[in-house]
Design an enzyme around this catalytic site. Structure first.
Site, PDB file in Angstrom:
ATOM      1  N   ARG A  59     -48.927  63.466 -54.837  1.00 55.22           N
ATOM      2  CA  ARG A  59     -47.817  63.000 -53.975  1.00 55.22           C
ATOM      3  C   ARG A  59     -46.975  64.165 -53.457  1.00 55.22           C
ATOM      4  O   ARG A  59     -46.346  64.071 -52.423  1.00 55.22           O
ATOM      5  CB  ARG A  59     -46.938  61.980 -54.708  1.00 55.22           C
ATOM      6  CG  ARG A  59     -45.748  61.508 -53.861  1.00 55.22           C
ATOM      7  CD  ARG A  59     -45.014  60.320 -54.455  1.00 55.22           C
ATOM      8  NE  ARG A  59     -44.662  60.511 -55.833  1.00 55.22           N
ATOM      9  CZ  ARG A  59     -43.624  61.245 -56.272  1.00 55.22           C
ATOM     10  NH1 ARG A  59     -42.816  61.848 -55.413  1.00 55.22           N
ATOM     11  NH2 ARG A  59     -43.377  61.360 -57.555  1.00 55.22           N
ATOM     12  N   TYR A 111     -42.802  56.080 -28.221  1.00 55.37           N
ATOM     13  CA  TYR A 111     -43.563  55.083 -28.983  1.00 55.37           C
ATOM     14  C   TYR A 111     -42.624  53.983 -29.514  1.00 55.37           C
ATOM     15  O   TYR A 111     -41.492  54.263 -29.895  1.00 55.37           O
ATOM     16  CB  TYR A 111     -44.256  55.820 -30.131  1.00 55.37           C
ATOM     17  CG  TYR A 111     -45.080  54.938 -31.003  1.00 55.37           C
ATOM     18  CD1 TYR A 111     -46.282  54.431 -30.537  1.00 55.37           C
ATOM     19  CD2 TYR A 111     -44.651  54.602 -32.283  1.00 55.37           C
ATOM     20  CE1 TYR A 111     -47.049  53.602 -31.351  1.00 55.37           C
ATOM     21  CE2 TYR A 111     -45.411  53.781 -33.091  1.00 55.37           C
ATOM     22  CZ  TYR A 111     -46.608  53.277 -32.617  1.00 55.37           C
ATOM     23  OH  TYR A 111     -47.358  52.462 -33.406  1.00 55.37           O
ATOM     24  N   ASP A 183     -43.203  65.076 -29.617  1.00 57.24           N
ATOM     25  CA  ASP A 183     -44.327  64.253 -30.076  1.00 57.24           C
ATOM     26  C   ASP A 183     -45.512  64.602 -29.171  1.00 57.24           C
ATOM     27  O   ASP A 183     -45.553  64.232 -28.003  1.00 57.24           O
ATOM     28  CB  ASP A 183     -43.951  62.768 -29.970  1.00 57.24           C
ATOM     29  CG  ASP A 183     -45.053  61.841 -30.490  1.00 57.24           C
ATOM     30  OD1 ASP A 183     -46.237  62.253 -30.492  1.00 57.24           O
ATOM     31  OD2 ASP A 183     -44.738  60.704 -30.871  1.00 57.24           O
ATOM     32  N   LYS A 208     -54.412  59.096 -33.876  1.00 59.67           N
ATOM     33  CA  LYS A 208     -54.938  59.036 -32.515  1.00 59.67           C
ATOM     34  C   LYS A 208     -55.988  60.143 -32.303  1.00 59.67           C
ATOM     35  O   LYS A 208     -57.038  60.091 -32.898  1.00 59.67           O
ATOM     36  CB  LYS A 208     -53.774  59.112 -31.525  1.00 59.67           C
ATOM     37  CG  LYS A 208     -52.585  58.204 -31.893  1.00 59.67           C
ATOM     38  CD  LYS A 208     -52.925  56.726 -31.891  1.00 59.67           C
ATOM     39  CE  LYS A 208     -51.849  55.841 -32.515  1.00 59.67           C
ATOM     40  NZ  LYS A 208     -50.484  56.041 -32.069  1.00 59.67           N
TER      41      LYS A 208
HETATM   42  C1  LIG Z   1     -49.193  55.845 -32.565  1.00 57.67           C
HETATM   43  C2  LIG Z   1     -48.083  56.740 -32.199  1.00 57.67           C
HETATM   44  C3  LIG Z   1     -47.061  57.040 -33.106  1.00 57.67           C
HETATM   45  C4  LIG Z   1     -47.003  56.418 -34.497  1.00 57.67           C
HETATM   46  O1  LIG Z   1     -48.079  56.828 -35.259  1.00 57.67           O
HETATM   47  P1  LIG Z   1     -48.680  56.010 -36.528  1.00 57.67           P
HETATM   48  O2  LIG Z   1     -49.715  56.933 -37.042  1.00 57.67           O
HETATM   49  O3  LIG Z   1     -49.187  54.700 -36.024  1.00 57.67           O
HETATM   50  O4  LIG Z   1     -47.535  55.836 -37.470  1.00 57.67           O
HETATM   51  C5  LIG Z   1     -46.080  57.921 -32.717  1.00 57.67           C
HETATM   52  N1  LIG Z   1     -46.078  58.465 -31.483  1.00 57.67           N
HETATM   53  C6  LIG Z   1     -47.045  58.197 -30.578  1.00 57.67           C
HETATM   54  C7  LIG Z   1     -46.997  58.830 -29.249  1.00 57.67           C
HETATM   55  C8  LIG Z   1     -48.069  57.318 -30.909  1.00 57.67           C
HETATM   56  O5  LIG Z   1     -49.013  57.039 -29.999  1.00 57.67           O
END
Ligand SMILES: *Cc1c(COP(=O)(O)O)cnc(C)c1O
Length: 390
Positions: A59, A111, A183, A208
């Site tokens: 962890r 998001y 992001d 992603k």
């Molecule tokens: C999917 C996504 C997130 C969140 O990610 P998770 O892995 O689902 O928690 C954050 N920012 C963007 C641009 C995303 O496409």
């Protein structure tokens, strides 16, 4: 890496960590272990007090599957450090709780989970947040002067692929002693390197493009040691560590990141060009099209235009729904970045919770379809779109 000159991105994604497994495994093995044993108390203390990087407790991230992955991830964007998380949202939450407490300014669309955190949840903890759109950037300096410590944005954004000038916004944030967090999920490290443009922290939903196969959930933070070190105890005590199996799966996925994303870039460009001339398409949102508003900026700050595009269907919401339902290769799903192509109609999924006026203020037409271009043959994808639009 033992070379003198920095290796290319594809090489770093395959050889980016120094972990040597005793059996000579060419990839990162799964250390499915919660704790690690020691011969002496002195050795325990070396790890606990940070003198040696060693395994201790999963962890904490002190597990070889995890720290080998982090070394590779840091190398992808030449970051001093990387922390991996059990999801993109876990990475963002830890970042905001560590560095956002003086206030967070979010620019443009973000998001859905990020928006909920910023608009609703963090303010309830007493953290001031400010959400401004791309056409309200004139408010940025005043908000920074009033004390916000962090600027956060996505570029390109979801779902309209709006671009923001990372170097310019970094300068404005730094002038007020604030940090800029990007992001970078949509672009991936292949198409954009925000740290090299002046950003301080990068967030990825590794679910992603980094994962790339729609089979794992994980998140990443990249940045300097000074900024990431204090995030460590938040991650530890929020308990947001991925499992060693997920870490190993993500390390496996990184080995093909560069070829996957380059192929997705090429297919998305071909699809955008085919759709731009289609009689039933109102508008195509793709940074690789020369008449797209963000095209010049994309050429400056990106290395590729990405695998995400949106098309506005003539006839509005119903026509777009009919098109989405007729698609055969593109599956209906609200994620992105995998090997299979996906389609989503933002007004029925990712942006369903917004009032129609709010969607229109954000420039998201109800006739919009967002496409995540996968690794199928682009001719088949174009044919699928053409039959659905006919
Ligand atoms: C999917 C996504 C997130 C969140 O990610 P998770 O892995 O689902 O928690 C954050 N920012 C963007 C641009 C995303 O496409």
């Amino acid at each position: 890496m033992t070379q003198d000159t920095p290796a290319g991105l594809a090489t770093r994604s395959i050889h980016g960590h120094s972990l040597k497994d005793v059996h000579g495994s060419p990839h990162t093995p799964i250390y499915e272990t919660t704790t690690f044993t020691f011969d002496t108390t002195a050795e325990v203390l070396d790890v606990v007090e940070g003198r040696t990087v060693g395994s201790l407790y999963t962890r904490y991230g002190l597990n070889p599957s995890i720290f080998a992955l982090e070394e590779t991830l840091a190398g992808l964007e030449n970051a001093e450090m990387a922390w991996v998380f059990c999801s993109g949202m876990a990475a963002e939450t830890a970042l905001f709780l560590t560095h956002g407490r003086e206030g967070i300014i979010c620019i443009g669309d973000a998001y859905g989970g990020t928006m909920e955190l910023l608009a609703d949840q963090l303010p309830r903890l007493g953290i001031p947040t400010h959400l401004i759109l791309g056409n309200e950037l004139d408010q940025l300096d005043a908000l920074l002067a009033a004390g916000a410590g962090m600027v956060f944005l996505e570029t390109p954004t979801n779902p309209t692929l709006e671009l923001f000038d990372i170097a310019d916004i970094a300068r404005r944030a730094h002038a007020h002693g604030a940090i800029l967090a990007i992001d970078n999920t949509f672009a991936s490290p292949v198409n954009q390197q925000p740290l090299s443009l002046g950003a301080d922290v990068v967030v990825h939903s590794a679910t992603k493009y980094l994962g790339g196969h729609s089979d794992l959930t994980a998140g990443v933070l990249l940045g300097s040691k000074a900024l990431l070190a204090p995030v460590w105890s938040w991650r530890k005590n929020l308990g947001s560590m991925p499992s060693p199996a997920t870490a190993s799966l993500l390390a496996r996925s990184l080995r093909t990141l560069v070829i996957r994303v380059r192929q997705q870039n090429a297919s998305a460009q071909a699809i955008a060009e085919a759709m731009a001339g289609h009689p039933n398409v109102e508008r195509v949102f793709y940074p690789g099209l020369p008449d797209f508003p963000g095209h010049a900026l994309a050429r400056e700050q990106m290395h590729g235009f990405g695998g995400m595009l949106s098309i506005e269907i003539k006839g509005g919401r119903e026509a777009a729904t009919r098109t989405a339902d007729r698609l055969q290769l593109f599956a209906l799903a609200p994620s992105l970045g995998g090997a299979e192509s996906l389609v989503t109609q933002p007004c029925t999924t990712t942006h369903h919770g917004l009032a129609p006026e709010e969607r229109s203020r954000r420039g998201i037409p109800d006739g919009l379809l967002r496409l995540s271009v996968g690794l199928e043959d682009s001719a088949d994808l174009i044919a699928d779109l053409e039959q659905a639009l006919a």
